[in-house]
Structures are given as C-alpha cells and as structure tokens.
Design an enzyme around this catalytic site. Structure first.
Site, mmCIF file in Angstrom:
data_model
loop_
_atom_site.group_PDB
_atom_site.id
_atom_site.type_symbol
_atom_site.label_atom_id
_atom_site.label_comp_id
_atom_site.label_asym_id
_atom_site.label_seq_id
_atom_site.Cartn_x
_atom_site.Cartn_y
_atom_site.Cartn_z
ATOM 1 N N HIS A 200 19.881 15.001 11.996
ATOM 2 C CA HIS A 200 20.109 15.994 10.947
ATOM 3 C C HIS A 200 19.963 17.404 11.507
ATOM 4 O O HIS A 200 18.991 17.714 12.191
ATOM 5 C CB HIS A 200 19.126 15.780 9.795
ATOM 6 C CG HIS A 200 19.603 16.385 8.517
ATOM 7 N ND1 HIS A 200 19.463 17.726 8.240
ATOM 8 C CD2 HIS A 200 20.257 15.840 7.456
ATOM 9 C CE1 HIS A 200 19.991 17.983 7.053
ATOM 10 N NE2 HIS A 200 20.475 16.855 6.548
ATOM 11 N N PRO A 201 20.931 18.284 11.220
ATOM 12 C CA PRO A 201 20.949 19.616 11.846
ATOM 13 C C PRO A 201 20.179 20.698 11.093
ATOM 14 O O PRO A 201 20.305 21.880 11.418
ATOM 15 C CB PRO A 201 22.442 19.944 11.865
ATOM 16 C CG PRO A 201 22.975 19.265 10.653
ATOM 17 C CD PRO A 201 22.162 18.006 10.469
ATOM 18 N N CYS A 202 19.349 20.323 10.118
ATOM 19 C CA CYS A 202 18.718 21.343 9.277
ATOM 20 C C CYS A 202 17.805 22.282 10.060
ATOM 21 O O CYS A 202 17.585 23.421 9.645
ATOM 22 C CB CYS A 202 17.930 20.685 8.142
ATOM 23 S SG CYS A 202 16.589 19.608 8.685
ATOM 24 N N ARG A 203 17.269 21.834 11.205
ATOM 25 C CA ARG A 203 16.365 22.684 11.978
ATOM 26 C C ARG A 203 16.982 23.161 13.290
ATOM 27 O O ARG A 203 16.326 23.837 14.085
ATOM 28 C CB ARG A 203 15.065 21.927 12.284
ATOM 29 C CG ARG A 203 14.243 21.570 11.066
ATOM 30 C CD ARG A 203 13.704 22.795 10.360
ATOM 31 N NE ARG A 203 12.791 23.549 11.207
ATOM 32 C CZ ARG A 203 12.409 24.793 10.969
ATOM 33 N NH1 ARG A 203 12.883 25.432 9.919
ATOM 34 N NH2 ARG A 203 11.568 25.409 11.779
ATOM 35 N N HIS A 204 18.227 22.809 13.537
ATOM 36 C CA HIS A 204 18.852 23.146 14.818
ATOM 37 C C HIS A 204 18.891 24.651 15.070
ATOM 38 O O HIS A 204 18.585 25.115 16.178
ATOM 39 C CB HIS A 204 20.276 22.579 14.884
ATOM 40 C CG HIS A 204 20.327 21.088 15.024
ATOM 41 N ND1 HIS A 204 19.196 20.305 15.074
ATOM 42 C CD2 HIS A 204 21.391 20.235 15.140
ATOM 43 C CE1 HIS A 204 19.555 19.035 15.198
ATOM 44 N NE2 HIS A 204 20.867 18.965 15.252
#
Length: 338
Positions: free
Chosen positions: A286-290
């Site tokens: 999941h890219p929410c913190r990328h």
C-alpha cells in the site's frame, strides 16, 4: 488493519477521486517526495538502463492510462528468486535496512521498520575473552599408529599393521551405499538375475522420487516472483505489485505470499487486489506512506551534501521497499549515498 468492508469503501473512494482529480503536472519531488507521470517515466528509464532485469510493459491495451506512454505503462521484472521465508531470518539482523528509514508514528498508517531479532544481553553473554583460554601442552592421544613397513617375511600380523598405517586414508568400501542393489558385476549376471535387479532398482528409484521432497528437508525450495511497479495517480507515487510462484511454477496462494512479507507489514501494508494493467490478482504494498518515506530519504541526501536526483527516485524507492520484502532478491543496484 482495515476490515474487508472498509477496504472496499476506501477503494471506491480512491477511484472516484482519481477520476475527478487532475494529473500532477508540477514537480513536488523535493517538497513532498511525490512524482509526476513524466518523472515516473524518467526514473523508470534510468532503472531499465542500469538494471536490465527491469523492462517497460504496455499491459492490456484496454487498461492503458492516458497520462503514460502506451509502451511504458508499468515496469516489470520476472523470475526474481526468493530463497527463504521471512521466518528463517529470526537470528539475522536487518538493522542495515531498518536504519534507512525512521518515520514518526502517525497512527495506523505509520511505516514500521523491523527491529533486529534477538536479545542483546544474550549476545553479550556469548562473548569469550581470548586471554582466558588455556592451552594444554599435552599432545592429544590418537588412535592412529605408525609402524615400519614389513620386510620380506609374510607374517599375517603385518597385514593388520598395514591397515593401521593407512588409517587416515578412507577406503572406497567406506562409501558403500546400503541402498545399492547390485552386489556383483552386472556383466556376469544371468538373464533372470539381471531382470530381477533391474525391476527392483526401478521400483526403488520410483519410491525415492516420491519421497524425495517429503523426506529431505534440506532441499532448497526456491520461490520466484514477478514484481511490477505502477504509477498511482491518487498517491502520486509508485506502487509495487507481487505475483509469486512455488518451486514447481504454481502460483502462490495469498497466505503463502504473506510468508515472504515482513511480519510487521503482512496484512497491514500488503493486501490483495486486481492489477490495474493486467486484470489479475496481485499482492501490493500500500502506497499511503511512500511519499513520507521518500521525503525523509530526499531530505537526508540534502543534509549529507548530496543533490537529490528525481531520475534516481526508483533506486531509493526500491531500497526502502526491501524492508517489506527482505527475502525477495530483486535488482536495484546503483551506488549512491542516502
């Protein structure tokens, strides 16, 4: 961790927002750690140039997005080896990877960096002071005796002494396999004996083949993965997708894929969904913190006197993604400091 219902609602929300949100056109790489589609292509070009295991793919034409070139819809590397399950790393320190990322705790969406496994006190107790070791001057007793070679007499006792003299040299008979059927030279066997021996040997080989995987736990079972990187319009960052195979090239089940995900991230930052360009189920990180992680790494480069380059984005990105999938050995080898 979100429930299945919450995930479904979130996906529907993201898709709706993507449709009405314009594509990012102004670079915010340094300010926010995100990419425009053009910068994603630029970073992908450098990755495919330096690491030729990675290639650009077009995917299903009906799933193409207009803000990326038709022949550069996503990046892909195939047959990436995964030699171990994450649980086998229980005594191996992953500090070199964990130290790369220090993200503040923002609640459920915070990025977790795994800590080295093991008790430091136990490690200290195992240290030995070499100065406390004593060396015994006494020579150890040995079972091998050296005797003079026999003279011309043919005493039978000398035969035994000859055997002792060569005690350190292994005899071929010592390697006799108890499972070998043929005790005599096959060339002198009778026709009936040859048929019986051949049949028995074939049966034995079949049994060995059936039990090979079950009986020998030391066999290295190598999984492989196809890893792809897509551009996420909503989060404006890359998104990593995983499709795994077992040693027989059979697709891995979701629960098997989670065996190769860091324990801190499995079922939290890794979930299953349909690949946007292929239409089949993949696991994705999941890219929410990328963006937050990339902003940290970019800032660190600046603090160390290095000028961050947007075309090197994916090398930094894949470096921190290795925290999540530490046993999947994909290529991101480009020498630079962070």
């Amino acid at each position: 961790m979100l429930t299945s219902f919450q995930q479904a609602v979130h996906k529907a929300y993201v898709k709706t927002v993507e449709k009405v949100t314009p594509t990012l056109s102004t670079s915010k790489f340094l300010e926010e750690g995100v990419l425009t589609p053009e910068e994603f292509v630029q970073a992908g070009d450098l990755l495919t140039d330096k690491c030729q295991t990675w290639t650009w793919e077009s995917g299903d034409p009906s799933r193409n997005v207009s803000y990326l070139p038709k022949e550069k819809q996503f990046l892909l590397t195939r047959n990436v080896p995964c030699y171990n399950r994450v649980r086998t790393l229980e005594n191996e320190s992953k500090a070199s990877k964990a130290d790369e990322i220090q993200i503040e705790d923002d609640g459920e969406d915070s990025w977790v960096a795994p800590q080295p496994v093991g008790n430091q006190d136990d490690i200290e107790d195992e240290k030995v002071d070499i100065s406390s070791l004593k060396i015994d001057d006494k020579k150890p007793n040995t079972t091998t005796t050296t005797t003079a070679k026999p003279t011309n007499n043919n005493n039978n006792n000398n035969d035994d002494e000859d055997e002792d003299e060569d005690g350190d040299i292994p005899d071929l008979d010592d390697f006799q396999d108890d499972n070998i059927i043929e005790e005599e030279d096959p060339a002198v066997l009778s026709k009936n004996n040859k048929t019986t021996t051949t049949t028995t040997a074939n049966n034995n080989n079949n049994n060995n083949s059936e039990n090979k995987v079950e009986d020998n736990d030391n066999i290295l079972r190598t999984r492989t993965y196809d890893i792809s990187i897509t551009y996420d319009k909503y989060y404006q960052t890359p998104r990593v997708w995983l499709f795994g195979y077992d040693e027989n090239r059979k697709p891995l089940k979701p629960e098997e894929i989670f065996e190769d995900i860091s324990e801190d991230h499995a079922h939290k930052t890794v979930t299953i969904d349909s690949h946007p360009h292929l239409g089949i189920s993949f696991a994705y990180i999941h890219p929410c913190r990328h963006a937050a992680v990339m902003k940290k790494l970019v800032d660190r480069q600046s603090e160390n006197g290095k000028e961050p380059r947007v075309d090197q984005y994916l090398f930094l990105f894949l470096k921190f993604i290795s925290v999540v999938i530490p046993t999947i050995e994909y290529d991101f080898t480009l020498e630079f400091d962070t």
